[in-house]
Motif scaffolding. Structure first.
Motif, short mmCIF file in Angstrom:
data_model
loop_
_atom_site.label_atom_id
_atom_site.label_comp_id
_atom_site.label_asym_id
_atom_site.label_seq_id
_atom_site.Cartn_x
_atom_site.Cartn_y
_atom_site.Cartn_z
N GLY A 1 -3.15 -12.25 -4.13
CA GLY A 1 -3.86 -11.60 -3.03
C GLY A 1 -3.82 -10.10 -3.18
O GLY A 1 -3.57 -9.57 -4.26
N THR A 2 -4.05 -9.40 -2.08
CA THR A 2 -4.06 -7.95 -2.06
C THR A 2 -3.03 -7.47 -1.05
O THR A 2 -2.98 -7.96 0.06
CB THR A 2 -5.46 -7.43 -1.65
N VAL B 1 -1.89 -5.42 1.76
CA VAL B 1 -2.62 -4.70 2.81
C VAL B 1 -1.71 -3.82 3.66
O VAL B 1 -2.18 -2.92 4.34
CB VAL B 1 -3.44 -5.65 3.71
N ILE C 1 0.39 -9.58 2.60
CA ILE C 1 -0.59 -9.87 1.55
C ILE C 1 -1.78 -10.57 2.19
O ILE C 1 -1.61 -11.49 2.99
CB ILE C 1 0.02 -10.78 0.47
N GLU C 2 -2.97 -10.12 1.82
CA GLU C 2 -4.19 -10.76 2.31
C GLU C 2 -4.73 -11.67 1.21
O GLU C 2 -4.89 -11.26 0.07
CB GLU C 2 -5.25 -9.72 2.67
N GLU D 1 -3.92 -12.59 6.56
CA GLU D 1 -2.76 -11.79 6.21
C GLU D 1 -1.50 -12.64 6.33
O GLU D 1 -1.27 -13.28 7.36
CB GLU D 1 -2.66 -10.56 7.12
N LYS E 1 -0.07 -0.14 -1.57
CA LYS E 1 -1.10 -0.67 -0.68
C LYS E 1 -2.40 -0.79 -1.45
O LYS E 1 -2.72 0.04 -2.29
CB LYS E 1 -1.27 0.26 0.53
N ASP E 2 -3.14 -1.85 -1.18
CA ASP E 2 -4.43 -2.18 -1.81
C ASP E 2 -4.28 -2.66 -3.25
O ASP E 2 -5.27 -2.81 -3.94
CB ASP E 2 -5.41 -1.00 -1.73
N GLU E 3 -3.07 -2.89 -3.72
CA GLU E 3 -2.86 -3.40 -5.07
C GLU E 3 -3.08 -4.92 -5.08
O GLU E 3 -2.60 -5.64 -4.21
CB GLU E 3 -1.44 -3.09 -5.53
N ALA E 4 -3.80 -5.40 -6.08
CA ALA E 4 -3.97 -6.84 -6.28
C ALA E 4 -2.72 -7.37 -6.97
O ALA E 4 -2.24 -6.78 -7.94
CB ALA E 4 -5.21 -7.11 -7.11
#
Length: 121
Positions: free
Chosen positions: A61-62, A64, A83-84, A89, A107-110
């Motif tokens: 996921g990503t 968030v 994690i989204e 979430e 943040k925003d890291e896959a």
């Protein structure tokens, strides 16, 4: 530090960007703020010794939201990272009491399933 709001595909993200002396000019371009959080997270890992307890991503996921920070005392069940995945979430919680040694993601890291997110002592 500058606070900026960046909109990507209709989603607004609030980010903080640090100006580093003469390299302030590239920070003003659009790709630089997106790249800034990832390098900031990498030096944080070597700064403290890696903890003996690794908390890993339960799914791909990503990232968030990162609630934990290095040096923070946590109790079992405290939220560390969100994690989204598939528009939901999911909180990643501390499995035990301890102190956050390192935060291995930004943040925003896959992330892939099994990626180390946080280490605890």
């Amino acid at each position: 530090m500058k606070n900026l709001r960046i909109t990507v595909n209709g989603t607004a993200y609030d980010v903080q960007v640090e100006e580093l002396g003469e390299s302030a000019s590239p920070a003003a371009s659009a790709p630089a703020p997106a790249a800034a959080p990832a390098p900031a997270a990498k030096p944080a890992a070597p700064a403290g010794s890696k903890g003996s307890v690794e908390i890993k991503a339960p799914m791909p996921g990503t990232v968030v939201n990162i609630v934990a920070s290095a040096g923070q005392a946590v109790k079992a069940g405290d939220d560390l990272v969100f994690i989204e995945a598939m528009k939901m979430e999911t909180p990643v919680k501390a499995p035990q009491d301890g102190t956050v040694a390192t935060v291995e993601v930004a943040k925003d890291e896959a992330v892939d399933s099994g990626k180390v997110l946080v280490t605890l002592n």
